[in-house]
Write a protein that holds these residues in place. Structure first.
Motif, mmCIF file in Angstrom:
data_model
loop_
_atom_site.group_PDB
_atom_site.id
_atom_site.type_symbol
_atom_site.label_atom_id
_atom_site.label_comp_id
_atom_site.label_asym_id
_atom_site.label_seq_id
_atom_site.Cartn_x
_atom_site.Cartn_y
_atom_site.Cartn_z
ATOM 1 N N SER A 59 0.827 -1.215 0.000
ATOM 2 C CA SER A 59 0.000 0.000 0.000
ATOM 3 C C SER A 59 0.860 1.264 0.000
ATOM 4 N N HIS A 63 1.302 4.533 -2.901
ATOM 5 C CA HIS A 63 0.958 5.843 -2.347
ATOM 6 C C HIS A 63 1.948 6.898 -2.859
ATOM 7 N N PRO A 81 3.789 9.467 4.175
ATOM 8 C CA PRO A 81 2.477 10.102 4.044
ATOM 9 C C PRO A 81 2.291 11.323 4.931
#
Length: 163
Positions: A59, A63, A81
Motif C-alpha cells: 500500500s 501511495h 504520508p
C-alpha cells in the motif's frame, strides 16, 4: 490518474533503481511467509505477520502521486504520508518528457525524475501547462525510438474535466 474526493491524482514511480529495490524488498516477506507455510503442516503466526508487512509495503508503494491544488504549487506525495514535498510551479524551468519519464529541471539547477505511464502523464502535463504560474517549457525527447508516441502531445492542451 484517479479522481478521489474531487482531487485528481497523477500516479508516478521513483527512479528505476529505487523502483527495483523497493519492490524487491516488498516481495521478500511474502516469499518468506510462503516458504514457512511449505515447511510446516500448520500455519505459524509469523506467516500472518509477514503477510501484514507485505500488505503495508504494497500500500505504501502505491501511495505516490502528484496533486495540483491550484495555489501555485505541485504536491509530490510519496512514501512518507506525513510529509508531502512541494514544488513551486513558477520555479520549474523545463520539463523533459520521454516515453517513460518526466524530469523536472528547477531554476536552482536541481533535477527530479519520475516514472509515469502514458495517459496519466499526458493529462498531468496538460493540467500543469494550463496553470497560470507555469512559465517553463516542455521538451519531448525520445532519442528517435518511437516518434508516434509523442503525436498525442501535439494536439491542443486540455485539462481533465472537473465535473
Amino acid at each position: 490518474m484517479i479522481k478521489i474526493f474531487g482531487k485528481v491524482r497523477y500516479h508516478w514511480q521513483p527512479e528505476l533503481t529505487w523502483f527495483i529495490i523497493y519492490w524487491s524488498i516488498t516481495m521478500i516477506p511474502i516469499f518468506i511467509g510462503l516458504s514457512l507455510l511449505y515447511e510446516r503442516t500448520k500455519i505459524p503466526n509469523s506467516v500472518f505477520f509477514l503477510f501484514a508487512v507485505f500488505i503495508i509495503l504494497l500500500s505504501l508503494g502505491f501511495h505516490r502521486y502528484f496533486l495540483i491544488p491550484g495555489d501555485g504549487t505541485l504536491k509530490v506525495i510519496s512514501l512518507n504520508p506525513f510529509k508531502p514535498s512541494k514544488i513551486i510551479i513558477s520555479e520549474i524551468k523545463k520539463i523533459e518528457v520521454t516515453k517513460s519519464t518526466v524530469t523536472f529541471i528547477l531554476s536552482n539547477g536541481k533535477e527530479r525524475i519520475f516514472y509515469m505511464r502514458k495517459w496519466p502523464k499526458k493529462y498531468f502535463l496538460d493540467d500543469l501547462a494550463l496553470q497560470p504560474d507555469f512559465t517553463g517549457e516542455v521538451e519531448l525527447t525520445d532519442h528517435l525510438t518511437k516518434l508516434d508516441y509523442f503525436e498525442s502531445y501535439r494536439k491542443d492542451k486540455k485539462a481533465l474535466t472537473k465535473s
